[in-house]
Design a protein around this motif. Structure first.
Motif, PDB file in Angstrom:
ATOM      1  N   THR A 269       0.836  -1.197   0.000  1.00 26.64           N
ATOM      2  CA  THR A 269       0.000   0.000   0.000  1.00 26.64           C
ATOM      3  C   THR A 269       0.874   1.252   0.000  1.00 26.64           C
ATOM      4  N   PRO A 270       0.305   2.390  -0.394  1.00 22.15           N
ATOM      5  CA  PRO A 270       1.074   3.640  -0.321  1.00 22.15           C
ATOM      6  C   PRO A 270       1.598   3.923   1.081  1.00 22.15           C
ATOM      7  N   GLU A 271       0.826   3.542   2.100  1.00 18.69           N
ATOM      8  CA  GLU A 271       1.255   3.774   3.478  1.00 18.69           C
ATOM      9  C   GLU A 271       2.489   2.941   3.822  1.00 18.69           C
ATOM     10  N   LYS A 272       2.510   1.694   3.353  1.00 18.24           N
ATOM     11  CA  LYS A 272       3.655   0.825   3.626  1.00 18.24           C
ATOM     12  C   LYS A 272       4.900   1.313   2.887  1.00 18.24           C
ATOM     13  N   LEU A 273       4.727   1.711   1.646  1.00 15.52           N
ATOM     14  CA  LEU A 273       5.877   2.210   0.887  1.00 15.52           C
ATOM     15  C   LEU A 273       6.419   3.490   1.518  1.00 15.52           C
ATOM     16  N   ALA A 274       5.505   4.347   2.008  1.00 16.92           N
ATOM     17  CA  ALA A 274       5.946   5.582   2.660  1.00 16.92           C
ATOM     18  C   ALA A 274       6.715   5.275   3.935  1.00 16.92           C
ATOM     19  N   LEU A 275       6.285   4.253   4.676  1.00 21.35           N
ATOM     20  CA  LEU A 275       6.979   3.872   5.905  1.00 21.35           C
ATOM     21  C   LEU A 275       8.400   3.403   5.608  1.00 21.35           C
ATOM     22  N   ILE A 276       8.547   2.577   4.569  1.00 17.43           N
ATOM     23  CA  ILE A 276       9.880   2.111   4.162  1.00 17.43           C
ATOM     24  C   ILE A 276      10.756   3.303   3.780  1.00 17.43           C
ATOM     25  N   ALA A 277      10.202   4.183   2.941  1.00 16.65           N
ATOM     26  CA  ALA A 277      10.982   5.308   2.420  1.00 16.65           C
ATOM     27  C   ALA A 277      11.369   6.291   3.519  1.00 16.65           C
ATOM     28  N   GLU A 278      10.455   6.547   4.435  1.00 19.96           N
ATOM     29  CA  GLU A 278      10.759   7.498   5.507  1.00 19.96           C
ATOM     30  C   GLU A 278      11.883   6.975   6.400  1.00 19.96           C
ATOM     31  N   ARG A 279      11.862   5.681   6.683  1.00 25.73           N
ATOM     32  CA  ARG A 279      12.940   5.106   7.509  1.00 25.73           C
ATOM     33  C   ARG A 279      14.266   5.128   6.748  1.00 25.73           C
ATOM     34  N   ALA A 280      14.224   4.822   5.458  1.00 25.65           N
ATOM     35  CA  ALA A 280      15.454   4.814   4.657  1.00 25.65           C
ATOM     36  C   ALA A 280      16.053   6.206   4.524  1.00 25.65           C
ATOM     37  N   CYS A 281      15.206   7.228   4.580  1.00 34.44           N
ATOM     38  CA  CYS A 281      15.648   8.604   4.310  1.00 34.44           C
ATOM     39  C   CYS A 281      15.723   9.467   5.566  1.00 34.44           C
ATOM     40  N   ARG A 282      15.885   8.853   6.700  1.00 29.78           N
ATOM     41  CA  ARG A 282      16.071   9.642   7.916  1.00 29.78           C
ATOM     42  C   ARG A 282      17.263  10.586   7.760  1.00 29.78           C
ATOM     43  N   PRO A 283      17.232  11.736   8.426  1.00 27.70           N
ATOM     44  CA  PRO A 283      18.391  12.640   8.365  1.00 27.70           C
ATOM     45  C   PRO A 283      19.671  11.924   8.792  1.00 27.70           C
ATOM     46  N   GLY A 284      20.728  12.117   8.019  1.00 27.59           N
ATOM     47  CA  GLY A 284      22.012  11.513   8.327  1.00 27.59           C
ATOM     48  C   GLY A 284      22.158  10.072   7.901  1.00 27.59           C
ATOM     49  N   GLU A 285      21.142   9.495   7.253  1.00 29.53           N
ATOM     50  CA  GLU A 285      21.198   8.080   6.861  1.00 29.53           C
ATOM     51  C   GLU A 285      22.224   7.853   5.744  1.00 29.53           C
ATOM     52  N   ILE A 286      22.637   6.585   5.619  1.00 26.25           N
ATOM     53  CA  ILE A 286      23.634   6.205   4.622  1.00 26.25           C
ATOM     54  C   ILE A 286      23.121   6.342   3.203  1.00 26.25           C
ATOM     55  N   ILE A 287      21.813   6.469   3.016  1.00 22.97           N
ATOM     56  CA  ILE A 287      21.274   6.613   1.659  1.00 22.97           C
ATOM     57  C   ILE A 287      21.785   7.888   0.997  1.00 22.97           C
ATOM     58  N   TYR A 288      22.159   8.871   1.811  1.00 20.79           N
ATOM     59  CA  TYR A 288      22.651  10.127   1.241  1.00 20.79           C
ATOM     60  C   TYR A 288      24.102  10.020   0.774  1.00 20.79           C
ATOM     61  N   ASN A 289      24.702   8.829   0.873  1.00 22.26           N
ATOM     62  CA  ASN A 289      25.994   8.584   0.245  1.00 22.26           C
ATOM     63  C   ASN A 289      25.858   8.340  -1.254  1.00 22.26           C
ATOM     64  N   GLU A 290      24.636   8.260  -1.737  1.00 25.53           N
ATOM     65  CA  GLU A 290      24.428   8.096  -3.175  1.00 25.53           C
ATOM     66  C   GLU A 290      24.860   9.358  -3.919  1.00 25.53           C
ATOM     67  N   ALA A 291      25.225   9.168  -5.167  1.00 22.20           N
ATOM     68  CA  ALA A 291      25.673  10.292  -6.002  1.00 22.20           C
ATOM     69  C   ALA A 291      24.517  10.971  -6.727  1.00 22.20           C
ATOM     70  N   VAL A 292      23.282  10.613  -6.387  1.00 23.41           N
ATOM     71  CA  VAL A 292      22.093  11.245  -6.965  1.00 23.41           C
ATOM     72  C   VAL A 292      21.272  11.845  -5.831  1.00 23.41           C
ATOM     73  N   ALA A 293      20.448  12.823  -6.163  1.00 27.68           N
ATOM     74  CA  ALA A 293      19.585  13.442  -5.159  1.00 27.68           C
ATOM     75  C   ALA A 293      18.589  12.411  -4.634  1.00 27.68           C
ATOM     76  N   ILE A 294      18.385  12.400  -3.335  1.00 26.87           N
ATOM     77  CA  ILE A 294      17.529  11.407  -2.693  1.00 26.87           C
ATOM     78  C   ILE A 294      16.353  12.100  -2.011  1.00 26.87           C
ATOM     79  N   THR A 295      15.153  11.574  -2.238  1.00 28.20           N
ATOM     80  CA  THR A 295      13.960  11.994  -1.512  1.00 28.20           C
ATOM     81  C   THR A 295      13.131  10.745  -1.213  1.00 28.20           C
ATOM     82  N   PRO A 296      12.270  10.789  -0.202  1.00 22.07           N
ATOM     83  CA  PRO A 296      11.381   9.652   0.031  1.00 22.07           C
ATOM     84  C   PRO A 296      10.520   9.323  -1.186  1.00 22.07           C
ATOM     85  N   GLN A 297      10.129  10.344  -1.924  1.00 23.57           N
ATOM     86  CA  GLN A 297       9.301  10.103  -3.111  1.00 23.57           C
ATOM     87  C   GLN A 297      10.053   9.299  -4.165  1.00 23.57           C
ATOM     88  N   LYS A 298      11.364   9.550  -4.306  1.00 24.70           N
ATOM     89  CA  LYS A 298      12.148   8.782  -5.265  1.00 24.70           C
ATOM     90  C   LYS A 298      12.309   7.328  -4.809  1.00 24.70           C
TER      91      LYS A 298
END
Length: 363
Positions: A324-353
């Motif tokens: 569901t959209p709610e479940k996907l948002a939960l995954i994305a929000e946890r992955a994109c917490r401030p300071g998370e390792i996802i921001y080591n990517e060389a592309v711009a990161i947002t929960p929507q992406k």
């Protein structure tokens, strides 16, 4: 030369020594003796019944050994209990034998006691054995924090015959964890991000990470067949090395990024709790490639590898049948917490992406 012209400090880290081969466990006593004569052996409760006598036989050259049954989780309470056992026994070497939580506990006990550590994995389900990291859990089973240690184990002793006896699912999960190593290290290289101990990676990190990926592609399917036969053949030896050593060096020295951050997000959903770490990381790797807009040919190569060894390639295969959209948002929000390792990517990161990447992996 002015300070402004200096290049940033770079580095790599490794276990003190790494030994692998069928029957390696028989060397345990002589290897312990390199560091001391009073060893505390922390033994995974899952292998306790079968391995007490073989361990005592392997350590018959020592003055004495003490075996302690691991309680199940790597909690502060379990670490403190076993620290007291080390004090009471006056241990000068701590040995961990088993799966990741028992090994992490042994690493933490050895660090607190300022004594040598020897790690003996019984499965090749992740790259944890070589790392200077222990994941500390709360008593309820949730993750409390990561304990970053100042050094890697003094010795990692890998008996491939022992690992060949474990269920093949563990080996496959280890391949899923190792699959992320190159993709994440490459992301850190392209973004000039720091590695797991806070400096830029040296070129050796990417060479090892690339070797890890190439080994998976070349040997993964055959290694799985050998594991199912409980036979430590050449392919299985190569994959054990990739899962434990190459992936361990690659992630610590190269860095981590979106695949493991998305793994953290997937762990938020109850449906994923019966799946292994590497199974979730494999799906995180596919999502990472979508985020990176990786060439389709490479994405398909990675996906086909996953399918060839039985790693999940969709949310549905990871137990999330109703994404569901709610479940996907939960995954994305946890992955994109401030300071998370996802921001080591060389592309711009947002929960929507992240949500958009996961949407492409529904079924």
């Amino acid at each position: 030369m002015s300070a402004g012209n200096l290049t940033p400090i770079k580095g790599a880290r490794f276990p003190g020594r790494y030994l692998q081969g069928a029957g390696a466990l028989a060397r345990l006593g002589e290897e312990i003796a390199v560091f001391g004569q009073r060893a505390l052996l922390i033994v995974d409760r899952g292998v306790w019944d079968n391995w007490q006598q073989p361990l005592r036989a392997a350590c018959k050259n020592l003055a004495a050994v003490q075996l302690e049954r691991h309680g199940g989780d790597c909690t502060e309470q379990e670490i403190n209990r076993l620290r007291q056992a080390a004090v009471d026994y006056q241990a000068d070497v701590v040995v961990g034998l088993g799966g990741g939580k028992a090994l992490d506990t042994a690493k933490a006990v050895a660090w607190h006691q300022r004594c040598a550590s020897i790690i003996v994995p019984t499965i090749a389900a992740s790259d944890a054995p070589c790392s200077a990291l222990a994941v500390i859990y709360n008593p309820d089973g949730s993750v409390a924090y990561d304990l970053f240690l100042p050094r890697n184990p003094d010795l990692v002793l890998v008996d491939s015959a022992l690992i060949a006896q474990a269920p093949a699912r563990f080996l496959v999960a280890g391949m899923g964890d190792a699959l992320a190593t190159f993709c994440e290290a490459e992301a850190c290289r392209l973004s000039n991000s720091n590695n797991s101990f806070g400096v830029r990676g040296l070129p050796v990190a990417w060479a090892v990470a690339r070797q890890c990926l190439d080994t998976l592609f070349a040997c993964g399917a055959q290694a799985l067949a050998e594991c199912r036969e409980q036979r430590p053949g050449d392919a299985l030896e190569r994959i054990i090395e990739a899962n434990i050593l190459l992936s361990g060096i690659g992630f610590e020295s190269g860095g981590v990024a979106a695949a493991h951050a998305i793994h953290h997000g997937l762990c938020q959903l109850h449906e994923t709790h019966d799946f292994l770490h590497g199974e979730k990381v494999a799906l995180g790797t596919l999502a990472e490639l979508k985020l990176q807009q990786a060439p389709e040919a490479f994405f398909q190569q990675v996906k086909q590898f996953c399918q060839s060894v039985g790693l999940p390639v969709s949310l549905a295969q990871l137990g999330i049948a109703d994404a569901t959209p709610e479940k996907l948002a939960l995954i994305a929000e946890r992955a994109c917490r401030p300071g998370e390792i996802i921001y080591n990517e060389a592309v711009a990161i947002t929960p929507q992406k992240v949500i958009a990447a996961l949407e492409q992996l529904r079924n």
